[in-house]
Design a protein around this motif. Structure first.
Motif, PDB file in Angstrom:
ATOM      1  N   ALA A  58       1.019  -0.937   0.103  1.00 14.11           N
ATOM      2  CA  ALA A  58      -0.208   0.371   0.302  1.00 14.11           C
ATOM      3  C   ALA A  58       0.655   1.423   0.052  1.00 14.11           C
ATOM      4  CB  ALA A  58      -1.059  -0.353   1.142  1.00 14.11           C
ATOM      5  N   MET A  59       2.426   1.089   0.488  1.00  9.01           N
ATOM      6  CA  MET A  59       3.050   2.277   0.733  1.00  9.01           C
ATOM      7  C   MET A  59       3.904   2.581  -0.916  1.00  9.01           C
ATOM      8  SD  MET A  59       6.507   2.555   3.328  1.00  9.01           S
ATOM      9  CE  MET A  59       7.232   1.650   2.042  1.00  9.01           C
ATOM     10  N   LEU A  60       3.967   1.433  -1.573  1.00 11.97           N
ATOM     11  CA  LEU A  60       5.007   1.253  -2.916  1.00 11.97           C
ATOM     12  C   LEU A  60       3.606   2.112  -3.822  1.00 11.97           C
ATOM     13  CD1 LEU A  60       7.092  -0.929  -2.649  1.00 11.97           C
ATOM     14  CD2 LEU A  60       7.638   0.978  -2.383  1.00 11.97           C
ATOM     15  N   ALA A  61       2.301   1.836  -3.441  1.00  9.96           N
ATOM     16  CA  ALA A  61       1.628   2.155  -4.653  1.00  9.96           C
ATOM     17  C   ALA A  61       0.918   3.745  -4.609  1.00  9.96           C
ATOM     18  CB  ALA A  61      -0.048   1.520  -4.072  1.00  9.96           C
ATOM     19  N   ARG A  62       0.894   3.943  -2.943  1.00  7.28           N
ATOM     20  CA  ARG A  62       1.322   5.422  -2.983  1.00  7.28           C
ATOM     21  C   ARG A  62       2.314   6.344  -3.233  1.00  7.28           C
ATOM     22  NH1 ARG A  62      -0.513   3.688   2.504  1.00  7.28           N
ATOM     23  NH2 ARG A  62       1.313   4.404   3.117  1.00  7.28           N
ATOM     24  N   ILE A  63       3.198   5.700  -3.255  1.00  6.41           N
ATOM     25  CA  ILE A  63       4.213   6.216  -3.887  1.00  6.41           C
ATOM     26  C   ILE A  63       4.088   6.673  -5.170  1.00  6.41           C
ATOM     27  CG2 ILE A  63       7.270   5.903  -3.966  1.00  6.41           C
ATOM     28  CD1 ILE A  63       6.548   5.440  -1.301  1.00  6.41           C
ATOM     29  N   GLN A  64       4.195   5.381  -5.948  1.00  8.18           N
ATOM     30  CA  GLN A  64       4.161   5.582  -7.030  1.00  8.18           C
ATOM     31  C   GLN A  64       3.112   6.176  -7.870  1.00  8.18           C
ATOM     32  OE1 GLN A  64       3.129   1.151  -8.532  1.00  8.18           O
ATOM     33  NE2 GLN A  64       4.280   1.584  -9.448  1.00  8.18           N
TER      34      GLN A  64
END
Length: 95
Positions: A58-64
């Motif tokens: 989820a964190m990586l999705a927000r960063i993307q």
């Protein structure tokens, strides 16, 4: 299945490329390099997400998502009073 083997517009054959507003700049322009680097970082994060689960994914999705916004911001030059205001990075995304 469609097989795309040759995709080109010939628009960059003279060493220039178009920005988001249609203006042309040299392919070696710092702006082009910056959003190319952002795209590469986004691709690496996509690969990392293949192995991430739960909160990390989820964190990586927000960063993307923020990096997609950053790429859009970088490819559109700043213009006073544009007819259609472009997407710009918000301070909260930077923080």
């Amino acid at each position: 299945m469609v097989k795309l083997t040759r995709i080109y517009t010939r628009g960059g054959d003279a060493g220039a490329t178009s920005l988001g507003d249609g203006s042309r700049v040299p392919k070696h322009d710092l702006r082009v390099g910056a959003y190319g680097t952002v795209d590469e970082a986004n691709a690496v994060i996509g690969m990392a997400r293949l192995h991430a689960k739960g909160e990390a994914d989820a964190m990586l999705a927000r960063i993307q998502n923020d990096l997609f916004d950053l790429g859009a911001d970088l490819c559109t030059p700043i213009e006073e009073s544009p007819k259609y205001p472009p997407l710009r990075i918000a301070q909260a995304q930077v923080d």
